[in-house]
Scaffold this motif. Structure first.
Motif, PDB file in Angstrom:
ATOM      1  N   LEU A  19       0.815  -1.222   0.000  1.00  0.00           N
ATOM      2  CA  LEU A  19       0.000   0.000   0.000  1.00  0.00           C
ATOM      3  C   LEU A  19       0.848   1.272   0.000  1.00  0.00           C
ATOM      4  N   THR A  22       0.942   1.774  -3.872  1.00  0.00           N
ATOM      5  CA  THR A  22      -0.319   2.209  -4.493  1.00  0.00           C
ATOM      6  C   THR A  22      -1.521   1.661  -3.729  1.00  0.00           C
ATOM      7  N   ASN A  23      -2.620   2.356  -3.801  1.00  0.00           N
ATOM      8  CA  ASN A  23      -3.836   1.881  -3.148  1.00  0.00           C
ATOM      9  C   ASN A  23      -4.289   0.560  -3.777  1.00  0.00           C
ATOM     10  N   SER A  63     -10.027   3.309   4.294  1.00  0.00           N
ATOM     11  CA  SER A  63     -10.642   2.586   3.183  1.00  0.00           C
ATOM     12  C   SER A  63     -11.741   3.398   2.521  1.00  0.00           C
ATOM     13  N   TYR A  76     -11.167  -0.358  -1.403  1.00  0.00           N
ATOM     14  CA  TYR A  76      -9.769   0.033  -1.533  1.00  0.00           C
ATOM     15  C   TYR A  76      -9.199   0.519  -0.206  1.00  0.00           C
ATOM     16  N   TYR A  77      -7.921   0.213  -0.005  1.00  0.00           N
ATOM     17  CA  TYR A  77      -7.236   0.671   1.200  1.00  0.00           C
ATOM     18  C   TYR A  77      -6.082   1.592   0.830  1.00  0.00           C
ATOM     19  N   SER A  78      -5.866   2.558   1.714  1.00  0.00           N
ATOM     20  CA  SER A  78      -4.815   3.550   1.526  1.00  0.00           C
ATOM     21  C   SER A  78      -4.002   3.640   2.812  1.00  0.00           C
ATOM     22  N   THR A  80      -1.817   5.300   5.777  1.00  0.00           N
ATOM     23  CA  THR A  80      -1.788   6.608   6.449  1.00  0.00           C
ATOM     24  C   THR A  80      -0.356   6.935   6.876  1.00  0.00           C
TER      25      THR A  80
END
Lengths: 113, 113
Positions: A19, A22-23, A63, A76-78, A80
């Motif tokens: 991650l 990229t997401n 998300s 989708y996850y991003s 932090t």
DNA sequence: CTATAATATATAGAACATCTATATATGTCA
DNA sequence: TGACATATATAGATGTTCTATATATTATAG
């Protein structure tokens, strides 16, 4: 077949690393890990999804849902800032630990280069 | 402080490696691992002793009691042929796994065997 | 056009490794 | 003689990953 038990605990680090680039959505992470590791990692869905929920609770991930071309909804996850910090720490630990293990596995044999 | 969870599963391999060099008793293994790893590994007695019993059950180790100078009884362990075979397998797995993780993390393998 | 496989997420319960806490006993040192 | 190190052992808790199961949609093979 390779026994996975050697490295349990590294999953979180690998997810965060993916991650950090990229997401991604969960299913995609499983595929990416398998492909990028030449089938060495075969992360199970039953392992990943609960882990993603925990990492989100810990504020390491956020998300959002996104609908692809068709109408299939993906989560989708991003990563932090907290997640990136954690990733850096885990990478440091990884270096220290693998160096220590390799030293033990290779050391104590005088006479070899 | 370093989180041990990254590498759970490698304990058996490390124990077998120590015993591949020389026979040892449990308490000695804990000290050796700590010293040879520069305090990175601090194996707990509550982890080690049950593990030694299991490895003996699995015929990877044999044990014998020996009384030191004083009268203190120590339980020495010796690696078997089965144990050596297992160690070789684990070392192979270790190489494959760490290579895969390092590849994912961004190349650059830390340490050498 | 329909059955099956692949995609996508989720949870419950089991399995396994390690930890903490505790127990016991002897040896050493201040 | 009291504290600490040595030496082994087990019970119970915790944490990570697994299998099994559930649900729903989309793509593909027959």
């Amino acid at each position: 077949m390779i026994d996975k038990s050697l490295l349990t605990g590294s999953t979180t680090m690998l997810i965060l690393k993916l991650l950090d680039e990229t997401n991604m959505y969960g299913y995609q992470m499983i595929e990416e890990l398998r492909e990028k590791s030449n089938n060495t990692f075969e992360l199970k869905a039953g392992t990943l999804y609960p882990l993603l929920h925990i990492l989100e609770q810990k504020k390491m991930l956020t998300s959002y849902e996104e609908t692809a071309d068709n109408t299939r909804v993906r989560k989708y996850y991003s990563i932090t800032k907290t997640g990136r910090k954690h990733l850096q720490e885990k990478k440091e630990e990884w270096k220290i630990y693998t160096a220590a293990v390799n030293n033990l596995l290779g050391g104590a044999s005088f006479g070899t280069i």
